[in-house]
Design an enzyme around this catalytic site. Structure first.
Site, PDB file in Angstrom:
ATOM      1  N   LYS A 250      47.837 -19.837  -6.188  1.00 41.29           N
ATOM      2  CA  LYS A 250      48.146 -20.297  -4.838  1.00 41.29           C
ATOM      3  C   LYS A 250      49.396 -19.613  -4.317  1.00 41.29           C
ATOM      4  O   LYS A 250      49.498 -19.299  -3.144  1.00 41.29           O
ATOM      5  CB  LYS A 250      48.336 -21.821  -4.842  1.00 41.29           C
ATOM      6  CG  LYS A 250      47.004 -22.549  -4.732  1.00 41.29           C
ATOM      7  CD  LYS A 250      47.200 -24.010  -4.438  1.00 41.29           C
ATOM      8  CE  LYS A 250      47.648 -24.743  -5.690  1.00 41.29           C
ATOM      9  NZ  LYS A 250      47.750 -26.199  -5.514  1.00 41.29           N
ATOM     10  N   VAL A 253      50.073 -13.439  -6.770  1.00 44.66           N
ATOM     11  CA  VAL A 253      48.991 -12.596  -7.296  1.00 44.66           C
ATOM     12  C   VAL A 253      49.629 -11.781  -8.413  1.00 44.66           C
ATOM     13  O   VAL A 253      50.722 -11.241  -8.240  1.00 44.66           O
ATOM     14  CB  VAL A 253      48.447 -11.644  -6.202  1.00 44.66           C
ATOM     15  CG1 VAL A 253      47.204 -10.912  -6.699  1.00 44.66           C
ATOM     16  CG2 VAL A 253      48.111 -12.402  -4.935  1.00 44.66           C
ATOM     17  N   VAL A 254      48.962 -11.737  -9.573  1.00 42.82           N
ATOM     18  CA  VAL A 254      49.542 -11.019 -10.712  1.00 42.82           C
ATOM     19  C   VAL A 254      48.698  -9.776 -11.010  1.00 42.82           C
ATOM     20  O   VAL A 254      47.474  -9.873 -11.154  1.00 42.82           O
ATOM     21  CB  VAL A 254      49.638 -11.936 -11.957  1.00 42.82           C
ATOM     22  CG1 VAL A 254      50.201 -11.180 -13.148  1.00 42.82           C
ATOM     23  CG2 VAL A 254      50.497 -13.159 -11.655  1.00 42.82           C
ATOM     24  N   ASP A 390      57.067 -27.113 -14.311  1.00 43.52           N
ATOM     25  CA  ASP A 390      55.616 -26.932 -14.141  1.00 43.52           C
ATOM     26  C   ASP A 390      55.024 -26.604 -15.504  1.00 43.52           C
ATOM     27  O   ASP A 390      54.148 -25.755 -15.643  1.00 43.52           O
ATOM     28  CB  ASP A 390      55.329 -25.808 -13.132  1.00 43.52           C
ATOM     29  CG  ASP A 390      53.866 -25.774 -12.697  1.00 43.52           C
ATOM     30  OD1 ASP A 390      53.162 -26.778 -12.914  1.00 43.52           O
ATOM     31  OD2 ASP A 390      53.419 -24.750 -12.138  1.00 43.52           O
TER      32      ASP A 390
HETATM   33  P1  ADP Z   1      51.219 -18.885 -10.773  1.00 43.34           P
HETATM   34  O1  ADP Z   1      52.438 -19.401 -10.139  1.00 43.34           O
HETATM   35  O2  ADP Z   1      50.256 -18.250  -9.813  1.00 43.34           O
HETATM   36  O3  ADP Z   1      50.565 -19.873 -11.719  1.00 43.34           O
HETATM   37  P2  ADP Z   1      51.865 -17.452 -13.197  1.00 43.34           P
HETATM   38  O4  ADP Z   1      53.202 -16.868 -13.480  1.00 43.34           O
HETATM   39  O5  ADP Z   1      51.492 -18.687 -13.951  1.00 43.34           O
HETATM   40  O6  ADP Z   1      51.709 -17.653 -11.646  1.00 43.34           O
HETATM   41  O7  ADP Z   1      50.774 -16.326 -13.485  1.00 43.34           O
HETATM   42  C1  ADP Z   1      49.413 -16.528 -13.269  1.00 43.34           C
HETATM   43  C2  ADP Z   1      48.610 -16.018 -14.452  1.00 43.34           C
HETATM   44  O8  ADP Z   1      48.884 -14.628 -14.628  1.00 43.34           O
HETATM   45  C3  ADP Z   1      48.978 -16.658 -15.741  1.00 43.34           C
HETATM   46  O9  ADP Z   1      48.226 -17.820 -15.976  1.00 43.34           O
HETATM   47  C4  ADP Z   1      48.698 -15.603 -16.751  1.00 43.34           C
HETATM   48  O10 ADP Z   1      47.332 -15.642 -17.102  1.00 43.34           O
HETATM   49  C5  ADP Z   1      48.956 -14.326 -16.006  1.00 43.34           C
HETATM   50  N1  ADP Z   1      50.310 -13.838 -16.295  1.00 43.34           N
HETATM   51  C6  ADP Z   1      51.440 -14.073 -15.629  1.00 43.34           C
HETATM   52  N2  ADP Z   1      52.482 -13.458 -16.174  1.00 43.34           N
HETATM   53  C7  ADP Z   1      52.000 -12.781 -17.201  1.00 43.34           C
HETATM   54  C8  ADP Z   1      52.566 -11.910 -18.165  1.00 43.34           C
HETATM   55  N3  ADP Z   1      53.862 -11.630 -18.158  1.00 43.34           N
HETATM   56  N4  ADP Z   1      51.756 -11.386 -19.089  1.00 43.34           N
HETATM   57  C9  ADP Z   1      50.457 -11.665 -19.121  1.00 43.34           C
HETATM   58  N5  ADP Z   1      49.859 -12.452 -18.246  1.00 43.34           N
HETATM   59  C10 ADP Z   1      50.609 -13.004 -17.302  1.00 43.34           C
HETATM   60 MG    MG Z   2      51.005 -20.652 -13.449  1.00 42.49          MG
END
Ligand code: ADP
Ligand code: MG
Length: 507
Positions: A250, A253-254, A390
């Protein structure tokens, strides 16, 4: 005698002037008479009485009909109301360059009578109308133009038809109206009005579709400014390649990317780009995390919404840095550029480490995972001076036999006015998860809360409401204390140790 009685009854307004003697056909056709009529017509246009039209028309002179009388009076009332509105509108707007319109509140709308050609002045395009006289051509009140034999009434089908064809120019550019003028097309009022309606509804439909499309692209991908920033990172050599999207949440974007090199700092081979979304809707709900965070409080109020989103990225960077110092397994920060945070990738060969909720572990590993999480929560609170806020099986990854913490943009310090409530929620998620996965050693939420915070809130009958009210009372006392002395009552190990945050050079 009878005749006279009927005549008097017919006019409740008083005596009726005797009808003018009927004139002959020669008189009707006479130029002199036409001139005379025209003059009278001019005199009538100056009549302010709004009901004049109706009163003068044939049907209305028959005042026996209550319905007609009522309509006339209603019309008069409505127009007076409109006049009053117009006056108020004028008074309200004054000389202001920006004006408002009370048009929607008018009782009498010029376009309402769809078959009437009276609305043509409001509708007609003044830019191009070959059938239009140089001056705006309105049919005089007397209802005809020309003289003698060449009289043309306002209802003349040919004139109206041609005007309607010309008025199609007013339709939206994407409506193909063809060359009606070239072929001397005459559109009846009825046909013209249904075309007009169709055109309007099509425009509205297309606007709705367009809006949806724009919205959905914004949901799925990043905006052009962000793309440019990402491209710059590649062209500067910080990244070798941006491979694709790992997750669309939400708020962010990763993306997965191959690391390049950055001056004096080796960039890990695999990195992620966490792009904080610049659409604000979701972030609004999260204001409370940052608004009351003492580290950001001075800056929050001064920033515009786009910059507040950068604060989230900045916050995640600061929190990760603190966690790294305490040797908590978490991504390592590589670079922060506006709302894009580059950090090390947890996973291998483009495959991200699974979330704790998705991984299947032996009971031994699950028990270890619980103890690791307990220890990390304590470190986070005691050493990093942070509450995750969180924490759940969604934000913990399982990688190389260890639990890794991610997603700390919303993490706050324990002196945040709601920190203990957030901590309680974290403890509840953790405790519930491990208990459900059959870890008998997993503490209850209350024990976990006390173990992490070092507070000794009595557990009693394990009544959640009671426990939370204790927490809130403590927060309140703490808040009062902070307000009075700038200090908190319950102890946490370290104070805020963030370096001062530099403003972005591009701003
Ligand atoms: P959001 O606030 O959208 O939940 P997150 O930081 O939890 O953002 O990242 C979303 C998803 O991206 C995570 O659940 C994970 O699967 C992947 N992700 C985020 N950061 C990393 C990372 N450093 N390495 C691998 N996967 C990651
Ligand atoms: Mg998250």
């Amino acid at each position: 005698m009878d005749q006279i009685a009927v005549e008097t009854r017919k006019s409740p307004w008083g005596s009726v002037a005797p009808a003018p003697p009927a004139c002959s056909l020669t008189e009707v056709m006479s130029e002199q008479l036409a001139n005379q009529l025209e003059e009278e017509g001019h005199a009538l246009t100056t009549l302010a009485d709004p009901a004049a039209d109706l009163l003068l028309s044939d049907e209305v002179s028959d005042t026996t009909s209550d319905l007609v009388l009522a309509k006339v009076l209603q019309m008069q009332f409505d127009r007076e109301f409109d006049d009053q509105l117009r006056r108020e509108e004028k008074r309200f707007n004054g000389d202001s360059k920006v004006s408002i319109s009370f048009e929607n509140y008018r009782m009498v709308h010029p376009y309402e009578d769809s078959d009437s050609s009276e609305d043509e002045v409001d509708w007609q395009d003044t830019r191009h109308d070959p059938y239009r006289a140089d001056k705006p051509q309105t049919t005089p009140r007397k209802g005809f133009t020309g003289k003698g034999k060449n009289i043309t009434t306002k209802h003349d089908a040919e004139t109206c038809g041609r005007k309607n064809t010309a008025r199609m120019d007013n339709f939206a550019p994407e409506v193909h109206v063809g060359d009606g003028l070239g072929m001397d097309l005459k559109l009846s009022n009825q046909v013209f009005n249904s075309l007009k309606q169709h055109c309007y509804s099509e425009q509205r439909r297309s606007a709705r579709l367009h809006e949806k499309k724009e919205h959905s692209t914004a949901e799925q991908a990043v905006d052009p400014r962000t793309r440019l920033l990402m491209y710059k990172m590649v062209s500067a050599g910080v990244l070798e390649n941006i491979n694709g999207c790992i997750s669309t949440g939400k708020e962010s974007v990763v993306f997965h990317a191959d690391g390049g090199s950055l001056e004096e700092q080796p960039v890990p081979g695999e990195v992620v780009l966490k792009v904080f979304k610049t659409t604000l809707n979701e972030f609004k709900n999260r204001d409370r995390y940052i608004k009351d965070d003492y580290r950001f409080i001075d800056r929050f109020s001064k920033l515009n919404p786009r910059k507040i989103i950068r604060l989230w990225a900045e916050k995640e960077m600061n929190n990760l840095t603190r966690m790294k110092k305490a040797e908590i397994p978490c991504p390592e920060v590589v670079l922060l550029k506006k709302h894009i945070l580059v950090m090390s990738f947890i996973g291998r060969n483009h495959i991200p480490a699974p979330k704790l909720k998705d991984v299947v572990l032996s009971s031994e590993d699950m028990k270890n995972a619980f103890y690791q999480v307990l220890h990390m929560m304590q470190q986070l609170y005691q050493e990093c001076n942070l509450v995750h806020a969180d924490l759940s099986e969604y934000n913990m990854l399982w990688h190389e036999g260890k639990v890794w913490l991610i997603d700390v943009s919303q993490s706050i310090e324990p002196r945040h006015p709601h920190a203990l409530e957030f901590l309680f929620r974290d403890c509840k998620n953790v405790s519930t998860f491990f208990q459900k996965r059959g870890v008998s050693e997993a503490m209850s939420v209350y024990e976990l809360f006390n173990a992490v915070s070092g507070l000794n809130i009595p557990v009693g009958d394990e009544d959640e409401a009671e426990f939370i009210s204790e927490i809130m009372a403590l927060e309140k006392r703490n808040e009062d204390h902070v307000q009075r002395r700038g200090k908190k009552i319950f102890s946490v190990a370290s104070e805020d140790c963030d370096p001062p945050l530099e403003p972005d050079a591009d701003d």
